[in-house]
Scaffold this motif. Structure first.
Motif, PDB file in Angstrom:
ATOM      1  N   TRP A   1       0.815  -1.210   0.000  1.00 31.28           N
ATOM      2  CA  TRP A   1       0.000   0.000   0.000  1.00 31.28           C
ATOM      3  C   TRP A   1       0.853   1.265   0.000  1.00 31.28           C
ATOM      4  O   TRP A   1       0.902   2.004  -0.979  1.00 31.28           O
ATOM      5  N   ASN A   2       1.495   1.532   1.117  1.00 31.86           N
ATOM      6  CA  ASN A   2       2.297   2.745   1.296  1.00 31.86           C
ATOM      7  C   ASN A   2       3.308   2.475   2.411  1.00 31.86           C
ATOM      8  O   ASN A   2       3.447   1.332   2.858  1.00 31.86           O
TER       9      ASN A   2
ATOM     10  N   SER B   1      -4.091   0.463   4.264  1.00 33.99           N
ATOM     11  CA  SER B   1      -4.971   0.574   3.107  1.00 33.99           C
ATOM     12  C   SER B   1      -5.668   1.930   3.104  1.00 33.99           C
ATOM     13  O   SER B   1      -5.672   2.654   4.113  1.00 33.99           O
ATOM     14  N   GLU B   2      -6.254   2.281   1.973  1.00 34.13           N
ATOM     15  CA  GLU B   2      -6.882   3.583   1.807  1.00 34.13           C
ATOM     16  C   GLU B   2      -7.915   3.844   2.904  1.00 34.13           C
ATOM     17  O   GLU B   2      -8.740   2.996   3.218  1.00 34.13           O
ATOM     18  N   GLY B   3      -7.826   5.026   3.492  1.00 28.84           N
ATOM     19  CA  GLY B   3      -8.764   5.393   4.538  1.00 28.84           C
ATOM     20  C   GLY B   3      -8.311   5.032   5.939  1.00 28.84           C
ATOM     21  O   GLY B   3      -8.987   5.378   6.912  1.00 28.84           O
TER      22      GLY B   3
END
Length: 247
Positions: free
Chosen positions: A51-52, A203-205
């Motif tokens: 993810w990041n 993850s996103e959010g």
């Protein structure tokens, strides 16, 4: 390219790694390698990243504080987006592994697509500056392996390195996980040669990274039980030859 020829490219500190006579890299072929074959009280700490890089700074700080090595299995997409992060990991001496390029389920794509996933990730990691930290280790997305897929990866010159246990920190609190539960999962699986899988990124959010919070407790608890973390790259060196010192 034959596996043996490809394997000959891999080095630590510029010294070719042994890949002959059933030792080193080739000894890992044909297996999922979910545990290190040893009776010593050692563990391998590994992190996946797709993810990041959320939580990574804390992870690197805690590893450095305890002088503990780790191996980071990165996707090629991660390396394309965050080359500076790849270099930050290697600059402090940790190893890198291949986690495919886009993290697909290998059973759902063609053989050609699987080969592309492995090769594209390798290219991305090299382009990001992985250098000598890059290992001939591959970890399947979702840890979904099969003998046929492992053979494909081996033919590309990579050994499959999976894990003894996953802390499941990646699931987050919304998935029912907590720092306490992540630590407990790691310690419940403790045994000589255990390979621990954790994650960096969110993850996103999401912003929480449970594994980053759990890491210092895991390392301290395993050390208290007489275990030490080892560099997975030592698996590439025959028992009678110590690994070369890092530059």
């Amino acid at each position: 390219m034959a596996a043996g020829l490809l394997a000959a490219r891999w080095t630590i500190a510029g010294i070719p790694l042994p890949t002959v006579d059933g030792e080193g890299l080739r000894a890992l072929f044909g297996s999922e390698n979910r545990v290190i074959r040893t009776r010593e009280r050692v563990i391998a700490v590994t992190f996946n990243a797709a993810w990041n890089d959320a939580g990574l700074e804390h992870v690197l700080t805690e590893l450095a504080r305890r002088r503990a090595p780790a191996t980071f299995f990165l996707t090629g997409d991660f390396a394309d987006r965050l080359p500076e992060t790849v270099r930050a990991i290697t600059a402090v001496g940790h190893g890198l592994g291949n986690h495919s390029h886009s993290h697909p389920r290998f059973a759902d794509v063609s053989a050609a697509a699987r080969r592309h996933e492995v090769r594209a990730a390798d290219r991305a990691l090299r382009a990001a500056g992985a250098g000598r930290a890059l290992t001939p280790f591959f970890r399947f997305p979702y840890s979904e392996t099969s003998p046929a897929h492992i053979e494909e990866v081996n033919r590309l010159g990579f050994a499959d390195i999976e894990f003894t246990t996953d802390t499941n920190g990646w699931m987050g609190t919304e998935g029912g996980m907590s720092v306490d539960r992540a630590v407990r999962r790691a310690l419940d699986a403790l045994r000589p040669g255990a390979i621990l899988q954790m994650h960096v990124g969110a993850s996103e959010g999401r912003t929480e990274v449970i594994d980053a919070q759990a890491l210092p407790r895991i390392l301290d608890a395993t050390a208290a039980r007489g275990y030490r973390a080892i560099d997975l790259r030592t698996l590439l060196t025959p028992p009678d030859r110590p690994p070369p010192a890092a530059d």
